[in-house]
Design an enzyme around this catalytic site. Structure first.
Site, PDB file in Angstrom:
ATOM      1  N   GLU A  16      45.482  -1.851   6.203  1.00 21.75           N
ATOM      2  CA  GLU A  16      44.580  -1.761   7.355  1.00 21.75           C
ATOM      3  C   GLU A  16      43.321  -0.984   6.986  1.00 21.75           C
ATOM      4  OE1 GLU A  16      44.108   1.005  11.252  1.00 21.75           O
ATOM      5  OE2 GLU A  16      46.123   0.727  10.437  1.00 21.75           O
ATOM      6  N   ASP A  44      39.641  -2.892   6.992  1.00 22.12           N
ATOM      7  CA  ASP A  44      38.551  -2.454   7.857  1.00 22.12           C
ATOM      8  C   ASP A  44      37.242  -2.408   7.075  1.00 22.12           C
ATOM      9  OD1 ASP A  44      37.417  -1.087  10.293  1.00 22.12           O
ATOM     10  OD2 ASP A  44      37.213   0.549   8.856  1.00 22.12           O
ATOM     11  N   ASP A  50      45.090  -3.710  14.140  1.00 17.06           N
ATOM     12  CA  ASP A  50      45.446  -3.140  12.839  1.00 17.06           C
ATOM     13  C   ASP A  50      45.995  -4.206  11.900  1.00 17.06           C
ATOM     14  OD1 ASP A  50      44.714  -0.698  13.852  1.00 17.06           O
ATOM     15  OD2 ASP A  50      46.759   0.050  14.123  1.00 17.06           O
ATOM     16  N   GLU A  52      43.282  -6.480  10.453  1.00 13.71           N
ATOM     17  CA  GLU A  52      42.575  -5.828   9.344  1.00 13.71           C
ATOM     18  C   GLU A  52      43.440  -5.829   8.082  1.00 13.71           C
ATOM     19  OE1 GLU A  52      39.856  -2.711  11.984  1.00 13.71           O
ATOM     20  OE2 GLU A  52      41.758  -2.050  11.102  1.00 13.71           O
TER      21      GLU A  52
END
Length: 230
Positions: A45, A49, A118, A121
């Site tokens: 995650e 991102d 989450d 990502e």
């Protein structure tokens, strides 16, 4: 490792065939299911991102070469924020394949915005690690699709817009107060009051404090827009 039928279907929806299937499995494994032999998706995650951020920054620059940083920033924030990631996750039915512990399953984890965002990502990171940046970028641009072109020049979230409204009028930032909580512990609902020093306020209820704050800020902005004396 061979992918199960449901994960093969997910890979098809992603438009990516994994050379390292374990990365996809890790990307949809929540911390509540982690163990010494099963890695969760938190590190992915973190990476995903950043990959998403670079993809969106490039896409916005390419789409509008004349836009200033001040114009690009709110569009960027709208495209990478957790709510948008969760929307894309719902679009590809990511929730149905999440590996969750019992408590998260009972609390409706497959529908939770934070978990979906989450995981989305983490999936981006899985594709990046499996096949490189170009593959991840192609997938992100395909899944985000029309959102990139449709994002508004003024795409601030409601809390940011309300704070800017207050600052422009010499007021301190708005306050957000939890006034009520209802429902069972595994599926609570929060009521948040957004208030300004000028006495204006609005309340909203949602399944998370963050969502309730945004909803309250949006409601208060609407009231201010309709108030000729504000």
């Amino acid at each position: 490792m061979k992918l199960s039928a449901d994960l093969k279907a997910l890979a098809n929806r992603l438009g990516h065939e994994f050379d390292q299937p374990a990365l996809l499995v890790q990307s949809i494994t929540h911390a509540s299911m982690s163990s010494t032999t099963r890695r969760d998706n938190q590190r992915l995650e973190f990476l995903g991102d950043r990959v998403l951020g670079l993809v969106m920054a490039e896409a916005l620059l390419d789409r509008d070469p004349e836009a200033s940083e001040g114009m690009l920033a709110p569009r960027y924030n709208a495209l990478v924020r957790k709510e948008t990631c969760a929307d894309v996750a719902r679009q590809i039915d990511l929730g149905v394949v999440l590996k969750l512990g019992r408590s998260e399953m009972l609390s409706g984890g497959r529908r939770k915005q934070a978990l979906l965002g989450d995981a989305m990502e983490a999936v981006i990171a899985a594709v990046y690690l499996d096949a490189g940046f170009d593959a991840a970028r192609d997938m992100v641009l395909r899944l985000w699709g029309d959102r990139i072109g449709a994002v508004k020049a003024d795409a601030r979230d409601a809390k940011t817009a309300l704070q800017e409204w207050a600052q422009a009028r010499g007021l301190p930032p708005p306050s957000y107060t939890e006034t009520a909580r209802s429902g069972p512990d595994h599926a609570p609902h929060f009521t948040i009051l957004a208030a300004l020093k000028n006495g204006q306020s609005e309340a909203a209820t949602a399944g998370s404090k963050r969502q309730a704050e945004q909803a309250a800020a949006k409601a208060l902005l609407k009231r201010l827009e309709n108030d000729p004396h504000s």
